[in-house]
Design an enzyme around this catalytic site. Structure first.
Site, mmCIF file in Angstrom:
data_model
loop_
_atom_site.group_PDB
_atom_site.id
_atom_site.type_symbol
_atom_site.label_atom_id
_atom_site.label_comp_id
_atom_site.label_asym_id
_atom_site.label_seq_id
_atom_site.Cartn_x
_atom_site.Cartn_y
_atom_site.Cartn_z
ATOM 1 N N VAL A 75 0.880 -1.045 0.134
ATOM 2 C CA VAL A 75 -0.058 -0.028 0.109
ATOM 3 C C VAL A 75 0.839 1.160 0.007
ATOM 4 O O VAL A 75 1.708 1.505 0.882
ATOM 5 C CB VAL A 75 -0.928 -0.029 1.308
ATOM 6 C CG1 VAL A 75 -1.727 1.254 1.337
ATOM 7 C CG2 VAL A 75 -1.847 -1.372 1.224
ATOM 8 N N LYS A 76 0.504 2.027 -0.932
ATOM 9 C CA LYS A 76 1.451 3.266 -1.188
ATOM 10 C C LYS A 76 0.804 4.295 -0.478
ATOM 11 O O LYS A 76 -0.505 4.747 -0.911
ATOM 12 C CB LYS A 76 1.598 3.512 -2.405
ATOM 13 C CG LYS A 76 2.752 4.416 -3.080
ATOM 14 C CD LYS A 76 3.064 4.530 -4.710
ATOM 15 C CE LYS A 76 4.064 5.315 -4.963
ATOM 16 N NZ LYS A 76 4.166 5.232 -6.568
#
Length: 216
Positions: free
Chosen positions: A86-87
């Site tokens: 997850v960025k």
């Protein structure tokens, strides 16, 4: 150093994969839009397709900026495939979310990092990756590679496990310099990766070999 390709284009991802050196993929909303991928379902499906193409980490970016929504978005992204990272943006609620994800066993990539201080916060929160934007730092008149080296020095001293992911790469030279500065990962367009293949003396030497082969 690991090689990630920074794109949402499936044909470019496949080309890099077929070269035999690809370790992962990074994407962002701009890259998704460039491929005409719109809507939550379509974006999720595209991420799944990318994960099936590449046996490595795939960074999927949240679109929200408040803690609660970042967490909800991140949970949905992480559920798409085990390879999803997850960025999360380097903002106050982003750091809080990174810590939450870390505690829940969800891997993260802290993006939009432009200082060593930001990189320290990301590592303290438990980010799997921190993404300094080299090209944009250079554009502002500072030295992006100096930041990579500074973060590397700090992480080694403090024994932080967060990997340094050099982003906003503009050229093959950037890749070489990032490796020299101690980046763990380099994410870049396909053209920059293919640029590493090129050298005029290689072309001259190959032409000479082929010419001599005709005389055999």
């Amino acid at each position: 150093m690991k090689f990630f390709i920074d794109t949402g284009n499936l044909s470019q991802i496949k080309e890099a994969h077929d070269l035999g050196i690809l370790d992962g993929v990074t994407t962002n909303p701009s890259l998704m839009a460039k491929e005409g991928i719109k809507g939550e379902a379509a974006i999720a499906n595209h991420y799944k397709t990318i994960c099936e193409l590449v046996d490595g980490d795939v960074s999927a970016e949240v679109l929200s900026t408040d803690f609660a929504t970042i967490v909800e978005e991140g949970k949905k992204l992480a559920a798409i495939h085990p390879n999803i990272v997850v960025k999360v943006p380097m903002i106050k609620d982003g750091v809080k979310a990174i810590k939450w994800f870390t505690d829940k066993g969800i891997r993260t990539n802290c993006t939009l990092v432009f200082s060593a201080g930001q990189a320290i916060l990301a590592a303290k929160a438990g980010a799997s990756y921190v993404s300094p934007f080299i090209g944009r730092i250079d554009d502002s008149g500072w030295d992006g590679m100096e930041l990579i080296a500074q973060i590397r020095h700090i992480y080694d001293i403090q024994n932080f496990k967060t990997e340094i992911l050099a982003a906003s790469i503009r050229s093959a030279l950037h890749i070489t310099k990032a490796a020299e500065a101690g980046a763990d990962v380099c994410t870049c367009p396909l053209d920059s990766i293919l640029g590493l293949l090129k050298h005029p003396l290689t072309d001259i030497g190959l032409a000479k070999f082929l010419e001599d082969a005709k005389k055999m």
